[in-house]
Write an enzyme that holds these catalytic residues in place. Structure first.
Site, PDB file in Angstrom:
ATOM      1  N   PHE A 202      55.449  22.490   9.886  1.00 36.66           N
ATOM      2  CA  PHE A 202      55.753  21.061   9.907  1.00 36.66           C
ATOM      3  C   PHE A 202      55.872  20.468   8.506  1.00 36.66           C
ATOM      4  CE2 PHE A 202      53.081  22.119  13.636  1.00 36.66           C
ATOM      5  CZ  PHE A 202      54.080  22.058  14.595  1.00 36.66           C
ATOM      6  N   ARG A 203      56.322  21.302   7.540  1.00 35.25           N
ATOM      7  CA  ARG A 203      56.553  20.877   6.157  1.00 35.25           C
ATOM      8  C   ARG A 203      55.267  20.426   5.446  1.00 35.25           C
ATOM      9  NH1 ARG A 203      60.715  23.531   7.267  1.00 35.25           N
ATOM     10  NH2 ARG A 203      62.666  22.481   7.801  1.00 35.25           N
ATOM     11  N   LEU A 204      54.126  20.811   5.972  1.00 39.21           N
ATOM     12  CA  LEU A 204      52.852  20.467   5.335  1.00 39.21           C
ATOM     13  C   LEU A 204      52.440  21.616   4.414  1.00 39.21           C
ATOM     14  CD1 LEU A 204      51.044  18.876   8.413  1.00 39.21           C
ATOM     15  CD2 LEU A 204      52.325  17.742   6.584  1.00 39.21           C
TER      16      LEU A 204
END
Length: 224
Positions: A202-204
Site C-alpha cells: 500500500f505504498r507504505l
C-alpha cells in the site's frame, strides 16, 4: 499509435498475493539499527546477487553536463568500500565529459527481485593509475581490445566500421599483452548521502537515509 498498457494500482488482494515474498525479505526492522551505510549496502548487494537474473551490480549513473543538463545511463559497479562506489569507462565518453565539467554524481541501484533500491549522491574522484591498470588487466582480452577500438559516444557510421576497428586493434596487439589506453579510467563516487528504500504494501515503504557528518554518519528514517 498504440497506447501503452500501464498496469493499474494493485488491489488489496493483489497486494497480499504479490507481496508475500517481499514481506519476508523486507520486514526486518534491524536495518534501522545500523550505524553506517556501507556494510548494509554490501549485505543488500549480496542478497541481490542471489536473486537478480543478471547484473546485480548494475546501477544508474546520473551526471550533469557543463550547461547543467542532466543525463543518466546504466553502468556496472566494480568496487565498493568505505571510500566510495567505483566504476570504469572511457574518459572521452559523454559521461567522462560530464564528470570533468561537474565532478558530482548520483547512483541508483534497483533490485526488482527484492523490491529494493539504494540511492547514492556525492562528489566524484578519479581512481589512481594503479587502480585503473589493475582493473583493466583483469578484463577479458576482447574487452581490452574493444576499449582501444571504440571512440565511445562519437557518431559511428556502421556496425561494419566498428568491427573493422576491432579487427585492426586485434591485429595490432596479436601476441602481446593489451595495455590500458590512457583515455580509459575509473571514478569513485564518494557518498555524501546514501538512502535505502524497500517496498512495503500500500505504498507504505521503508526509507532510511545516511548523511555524512565529518568522519561519521547521521541517519534519518523518512516518511514514504
Amino acid at each position: 499509435m498504440t497506447t501503452p498498457v500501464i498496469p493499474p494500482s494493485p488491489t488489496r488482494e493483489e497486494y497480499a498475493e504479490q507481496y508475500a515474498a517481499a514481506l519476508a525479505a523486507n520486514g526486518d526492522e534491524t536495518i534501522f539499527d545500523r550505524a553506517e551505510p556501507v556494510a548494509l549496502f554490501v549485505e543488500w548487494l549480496g542478497d541481490a546477487r542471489a536473486t537478480e537474473p543478471n547484473d546485480a551490480n548494475a546501477m544508474t549513473l546520473a551526471t550533469v553536463d557543463a550547461e547543467g543538463l542532466p543525463d543518466a545511463r546504466v553502468v556496472l559497479l566494480k568496487d565498493v568500500d568505505a571510500g566510495g562506489f567505483t566504476f570504469y569507462s572511457n574518459r572521452e565518453s559523454a559521461k567522462g565529459g560530464d564528470l570533468a565539467a561537474q565532478p558530482r554524481a548520483a547512483l541508483l541501484f534497483h533490485w526488482k527481485s527484492l523490491r529494493r533500491q539504494v540511492r547514492v549522491r556525492g562528489a566524484v574522484q578519479p581512481v589512481t593509475r594503479a587502480e585503473a591498470d589493475a582493473y583493466f588487466a583483469s578484463r577479458a582480452r576482447e574487452s581490452r581490445i574493444g576499449a582501444w577500438a571504440s571512440e565511445q559516444s562519437r557518431p559511428l557510421e556502421s556496425r561494419e566500421a566498428l568491427e573493422a576497428a576491432v579487427m585492426r586493434e586485434t591485429t595490432r596487439f596479436e601476441g602481446e599483452e593489451v595495455p590500458r589506453p590512457e583515455r580509459w579510467t575509473g571514478w569513485r563516487v564518494v557518498p555524501d548521502s546514501v538512502e535505502f528504500w524497500r517496498d512495503r504494501p500500500f505504498r507504505l515503504h521503508d526509507r532510511l537515509r545516511f548523511d555524512r557528518t565529518g568522519e561519521g554518519w547521521a541517519k534519518t528514517r523518512l516518511w514514504p
